[in-house]
Write an enzyme that holds these catalytic residues in place. Sequence first.
Site, PDB file in Angstrom:
ATOM      1  N   LYS A  78       0.866  -1.184   0.000  1.00 38.09           N
ATOM      2  CA  LYS A  78       0.000   0.000   0.000  1.00 38.09           C
ATOM      3  C   LYS A  78       0.893   1.221   0.000  1.00 38.09           C
ATOM      4  O   LYS A  78       2.030   1.175   0.507  1.00 38.09           O
ATOM      5  CB  LYS A  78      -0.852   0.008   1.268  1.00 38.09           C
ATOM      6  CG  LYS A  78      -2.073   0.887   1.169  1.00 38.09           C
ATOM      7  CD  LYS A  78      -3.240   0.152   0.532  1.00 38.09           C
ATOM      8  CE  LYS A  78      -4.469   0.998   0.450  1.00 38.09           C
ATOM      9  NZ  LYS A  78      -5.606   0.231  -0.074  1.00 38.09           N
ATOM     10  N   GLY A 183     -22.534  -1.193  -3.776  1.00 44.43           N
ATOM     11  CA  GLY A 183     -23.922  -1.498  -3.451  1.00 44.43           C
ATOM     12  C   GLY A 183     -24.860  -1.481  -4.649  1.00 44.43           C
ATOM     13  O   GLY A 183     -25.718  -2.358  -4.815  1.00 44.43           O
TER      14      GLY A 183
HETATM   15  P1  NAD Z   1     -18.780   4.729  -3.023  1.00 43.82           P
HETATM   16  O1  NAD Z   1     -18.249   6.029  -2.515  1.00 43.82           O
HETATM   17  O2  NAD Z   1     -18.939   4.529  -4.480  1.00 43.82           O
HETATM   18  O3  NAD Z   1     -20.215   4.463  -2.357  1.00 43.82           O
HETATM   19  C1  NAD Z   1     -20.448   4.548  -0.991  1.00 43.82           C
HETATM   20  C2  NAD Z   1     -21.950   4.676  -0.766  1.00 43.82           C
HETATM   21  O4  NAD Z   1     -22.208   4.654   0.635  1.00 43.82           O
HETATM   22  C3  NAD Z   1     -22.552   5.981  -1.279  1.00 43.82           C
HETATM   23  O5  NAD Z   1     -23.807   5.690  -1.883  1.00 43.82           O
HETATM   24  C4  NAD Z   1     -22.769   6.807  -0.010  1.00 43.82           C
HETATM   25  O6  NAD Z   1     -23.847   7.732  -0.136  1.00 43.82           O
HETATM   26  C5  NAD Z   1     -23.111   5.683   0.961  1.00 43.82           C
HETATM   27  N1  NAD Z   1     -22.982   6.036   2.366  1.00 43.82           N
HETATM   28  C6  NAD Z   1     -22.029   6.787   2.977  1.00 43.82           C
HETATM   29  N2  NAD Z   1     -22.304   6.867   4.296  1.00 43.82           N
HETATM   30  C7  NAD Z   1     -23.431   6.157   4.513  1.00 43.82           C
HETATM   31  C8  NAD Z   1     -24.197   5.853   5.650  1.00 43.82           C
HETATM   32  N3  NAD Z   1     -23.856   6.319   6.851  1.00 43.82           N
HETATM   33  N4  NAD Z   1     -25.305   5.078   5.508  1.00 43.82           N
HETATM   34  C9  NAD Z   1     -25.654   4.606   4.300  1.00 43.82           C
HETATM   35  N5  NAD Z   1     -24.950   4.843   3.191  1.00 43.82           N
HETATM   36  C10 NAD Z   1     -23.861   5.606   3.295  1.00 43.82           C
HETATM   37  O7  NAD Z   1     -17.851   3.619  -2.368  1.00 43.82           O
HETATM   38  P2  NAD Z   1     -17.663   2.120  -2.845  1.00 43.82           P
HETATM   39  O8  NAD Z   1     -16.532   2.056  -3.794  1.00 43.82           O
HETATM   40  O9  NAD Z   1     -18.996   1.549  -3.257  1.00 43.82           O
HETATM   41  O10 NAD Z   1     -17.147   1.446  -1.501  1.00 43.82           O
HETATM   42  C11 NAD Z   1     -18.055   1.074  -0.465  1.00 43.82           C
HETATM   43  C12 NAD Z   1     -17.311   0.216   0.540  1.00 43.82           C
HETATM   44  O11 NAD Z   1     -16.806  -0.936  -0.106  1.00 43.82           O
HETATM   45  C13 NAD Z   1     -16.098   0.875   1.202  1.00 43.82           C
HETATM   46  O12 NAD Z   1     -15.988   0.335   2.496  1.00 43.82           O
HETATM   47  C14 NAD Z   1     -14.947   0.379   0.358  1.00 43.82           C
HETATM   48  O13 NAD Z   1     -13.726   0.402   1.085  1.00 43.82           O
HETATM   49  C15 NAD Z   1     -15.391  -1.041   0.083  1.00 43.82           C
HETATM   50  N6  NAD Z   1     -14.781  -1.652  -1.091  1.00 43.82           N
HETATM   51  C16 NAD Z   1     -14.938  -1.123  -2.327  1.00 43.82           C
HETATM   52  C17 NAD Z   1     -14.393  -1.770  -3.431  1.00 43.82           C
HETATM   53  C18 NAD Z   1     -14.598  -1.248  -4.837  1.00 43.82           C
HETATM   54  O14 NAD Z   1     -14.287  -2.001  -5.760  1.00 43.82           O
HETATM   55  N7  NAD Z   1     -15.127  -0.064  -5.039  1.00 43.82           N
HETATM   56  C19 NAD Z   1     -13.651  -2.959  -3.263  1.00 43.82           C
HETATM   57  C20 NAD Z   1     -13.507  -3.482  -1.978  1.00 43.82           C
HETATM   58  C21 NAD Z   1     -14.083  -2.813  -0.901  1.00 43.82           C
END
Ligand code: NAD
Length: 369
Positions: A78, A183
């Site tokens: 990282k 999501g």
């Molecule tokens: P993103 O920023 O695209 O989406 C995050 C979503 O969560 C948004 O819709 C935001 O409005 C919502 N959100 C924020 N706070 C909230 C709350 N208190 N209650 C409900 N919803 C809330 O991020 P992402 O890329 O979808 O990542 C989401 C999670 O998944 C993070 O923990 C990230 O580390 C993890 N993750 C992502 C990936 C990837 O490929 N993008 C891979 C592994 C893990």
Amino acid sequence: MSEPGFRFCDDLGPKTILHCHRPSIGLKAILVVDNVAAGPAIGGVRMAPDVTLEECFRLARAMTFKNAAAGLPHGGGKSVIFADPAMDRAQKEALVRAFACAIGPIGDYIAGPDMGTDETAMAWVKDEIGRSVGLPREVGGIPLDEIGATGFGVVAAAEVASDYAGLDLKGARVAVQGFGSVGRHAARFFAEKGAILVAASDSRGTVHDPAGLDVEALSIVKEHGDHVADLPQGEKLVGDAIVGVDCDIWIPAARPDVIRADNAGAVKAKLIVQGANIGVSEEAEAMLAERGVICVPDFIANAGGVICASVEYHGGTEAQAFQTIDEKIRANTAEVLDRAKRNDILPRTAAVAMAGERVRKAMGLRRWG
Ligand code: NAD
């Protein structure tokens, strides 16, 4: 070992810690290459003003376990750049390019996007040193957020875990917390399997309809920059109410620690598949297991993104990425849940043991471990 730089050392790593300082351009950055026994380390570049060496090391170690658990020929690493990611684009490009040149000689680290960096930043890194992942399509990348690589893997994990939870995805009622890259796509792939999305939330609120929400309409709402609660359909809930929604499968896809000891009792689902990193606290995982709720750990369920990055790095196609995510996540979910059942341990304990065994086995095959 009393030197500050060695305070994180254990039998797995880290192999290299690099501090980069280029005062003329304002670059301050740290790279931690944790373990490369399985192959060159893949891990994101995080840009934030308040990052630390400790955070960088912990994230690098998490990548060692995640990549090993996913069965990838890659170790974990990282890097962090101490800067505000909202800076002017030209300044950001100069900084990222300088960072790339500084890490160039560390040939066993492959940079990927993380908080504060994106596919464009990875294109700059590749342009400078010839290696990075998470690239734009135009330079050979497979845009993992656009295609929903992680959400796809979450649904593959859910399908396997459903058997262990006595569920069938067809007709299963699903709640998704966080309607972003992970999501939104998870909801789409669940719908393709015949599951019913009964609740979805984002940072502004929750929309809930026990009869099932229109997933496509929700995606369109988000594409227009609105929030899930702007969907005309369904009742609107506030705060953490989505945690207690009546459903079969609950998907954390937003923030860390959304299910904790103080609200785990409200969970009605039989299965939680962790899209978010550390979306469920370890204490809550233990409490849920007591009640027979199965939690598929984050680094097993959300590995779709890094698997996609690895396929991209090895020159594979988008179709190969989906196939590899499907195969690896299904096999790993089954292995973790089998081990957990057989040894009467938490799925997370089983997953950590599985990943640790793989790293140590790979180390045994290398001259320098
Ligand atoms: P993103 O920023 O695209 O989406 C995050 C979503 O969560 C948004 O819709 C935001 O409005 C919502 N959100 C924020 N706070 C909230 C709350 N208190 N209650 C409900 N919803 C809330 O991020 P992402 O890329 O979808 O990542 C989401 C999670 O998944 C993070 O923990 C990230 O580390 C993890 N993750 C992502 C990936 C990837 O490929 N993008 C891979 C592994 C893990």
